[in-house]
Motif scaffolding. Structure first.
Motif, PDB file in Angstrom:
ATOM      1  N   LYS A   1       8.767   7.123   3.650  1.00  0.00           N
ATOM      2  CA  LYS A   1       8.555   7.718   2.334  1.00  0.00           C
ATOM      3  C   LYS A   1       9.727   8.611   1.932  1.00  0.00           C
ATOM      4  N   ALA A   2      10.847   8.416   2.576  1.00  0.00           N
ATOM      5  CA  ALA A   2      12.052   9.176   2.242  1.00  0.00           C
ATOM      6  C   ALA A   2      12.390   8.976   0.766  1.00  0.00           C
ATOM      7  N   HIS A   3      12.919  10.005   0.142  1.00  0.00           N
ATOM      8  CA  HIS A   3      13.238   9.938  -1.283  1.00  0.00           C
ATOM      9  C   HIS A   3      14.502   9.134  -1.560  1.00  0.00           C
TER      10      HIS A   3
ATOM     11  N   LYS B   1       0.816  -1.217   0.000  1.00  0.00           N
ATOM     12  CA  LYS B   1       0.000   0.000   0.000  1.00  0.00           C
ATOM     13  C   LYS B   1       0.849   1.266   0.000  1.00  0.00           C
ATOM     14  N   ASN B   2       2.124   1.134   0.262  1.00  0.00           N
ATOM     15  CA  ASN B   2       3.008   2.283   0.444  1.00  0.00           C
ATOM     16  C   ASN B   2       3.576   2.748  -0.898  1.00  0.00           C
ATOM     17  N   GLU B   3       3.538   4.038  -1.129  1.00  0.00           N
ATOM     18  CA  GLU B   3       4.144   4.608  -2.334  1.00  0.00           C
ATOM     19  C   GLU B   3       5.187   5.630  -1.911  1.00  0.00           C
ATOM     20  N   ARG B   4       6.293   5.616  -2.625  1.00  0.00           N
ATOM     21  CA  ARG B   4       7.322   6.610  -2.341  1.00  0.00           C
ATOM     22  C   ARG B   4       7.986   7.009  -3.635  1.00  0.00           C
ATOM     23  N   GLU B   5       8.388   8.256  -3.703  1.00  0.00           N
ATOM     24  CA  GLU B   5       9.082   8.779  -4.866  1.00  0.00           C
ATOM     25  C   GLU B   5      10.579   8.694  -4.601  1.00  0.00           C
ATOM     26  N   ASN B   6      11.244   7.853  -5.357  1.00  0.00           N
ATOM     27  CA  ASN B   6      12.686   7.676  -5.206  1.00  0.00           C
ATOM     28  C   ASN B   6      13.390   8.680  -6.109  1.00  0.00           C
ATOM     29  N   ARG B   7      14.317   9.453  -5.545  1.00  0.00           N
ATOM     30  CA  ARG B   7      15.083  10.377  -6.376  1.00  0.00           C
ATOM     31  C   ARG B   7      16.493  10.546  -5.821  1.00  0.00           C
ATOM     32  N   GLN B   8      17.394  10.839  -6.725  1.00  0.00           N
ATOM     33  CA  GLN B   8      18.775  11.086  -6.344  1.00  0.00           C
ATOM     34  C   GLN B   8      18.878  12.464  -5.697  1.00  0.00           C
ATOM     35  N   PHE B   9      19.983  12.730  -5.059  1.00  0.00           N
ATOM     36  CA  PHE B   9      20.157  14.007  -4.389  1.00  0.00           C
ATOM     37  C   PHE B   9      21.625  14.380  -4.397  1.00  0.00           C
ATOM     38  N   ASN B  10      21.865  15.623  -4.105  1.00  0.00           N
ATOM     39  CA  ASN B  10      23.202  16.116  -3.855  1.00  0.00           C
ATOM     40  C   ASN B  10      23.253  16.426  -2.369  1.00  0.00           C
TER      41      ASN B  10
END
Length: 181
Positions: free
Chosen positions: A137-139, A22-31
């Motif tokens: 939900k951390a990116h 049920k969990n959705e998270r937006e995965n993204r790279q970071f600086n």
């Protein structure tokens, strides 16, 4: 006793799998220089651990970042050396259900917070913290390598490389500083 532990672990895994679906998270790279919010997971074992995590968190705060910390202490009574802070929360046997799923409201809000970065500082498996790390939900999520964590984390550090928390924190500093540079 092993049968009870086995049943608890089965119930935990089943609930985790259900909640992850049920969990959705937006995965993204970071600086690392652009990170504005960080979540930290850790297991409080003794006063020395508390001091090390405090120093690490203070180092991370140095750049005006919003930081929340979720810890776990395996006793009902939090030790005298632990000082409650505004954005630090401590799980204990009183704040988890019978199969070790966190039930405290602060744990749910921690998981729902969309941190730019989640850092898991645990060197062993603790189901309440596994649950929080998996459902966060951390990116971008970083922590110790295990087959289980491979499903949930974006950056993992092999624990064979490190034996102590200070060594692990050094590795986390090193690898986080290299991401997306």
């Amino acid at each position: 006793m092993n049968l009870l532990r086995h049943l608890r672990d089965l119930a935990f895994e089943k609930q985790l799998k259900k909640d992850i679906a049920k969990n959705e998270r937006e995965n993204r790279q970071f600086n690392v220089d652009d990170v504005s919010s960080i979540g930290v997971l850790y297991h409080l074992t003794n006063e020395e651990t508390d001091k090390m995590v405090n120093e690490f968190v203070n180092e991370l705060k140095g750049k005006s970042r919003k930081i929340q910390v979720l810890g776990l202490y395996n006793d009902n009574y939090i030790p005298h050396y632990y000082i409650q802070k505004l954005t630090w929360f401590m799980l204990s046997p009183k704040t988890v259900n019978w199969y070790n799923k966190p039930i405290a409201p602060f744990a749910k809000s921690f998981c729902e917070e969309e941190f730019d970065l989640l850092i898991d500082l645990t060197l062993e498996d603790y189901n309440p913290l596994i649950y929080a790390g998996a459902l966060s939900k951390a990116h971008f999520k970083a922590g110790r390598y295990t087959e289980r964590n491979a499903k949930y984390y974006d950056l993992m550090i092999h624990s064979e490389q490190v034996e102590t928390l200070p060594e692990f924190i050094q590795h986390v500093r090193h690898y986080i500083s290299k991401v997306n540079r």
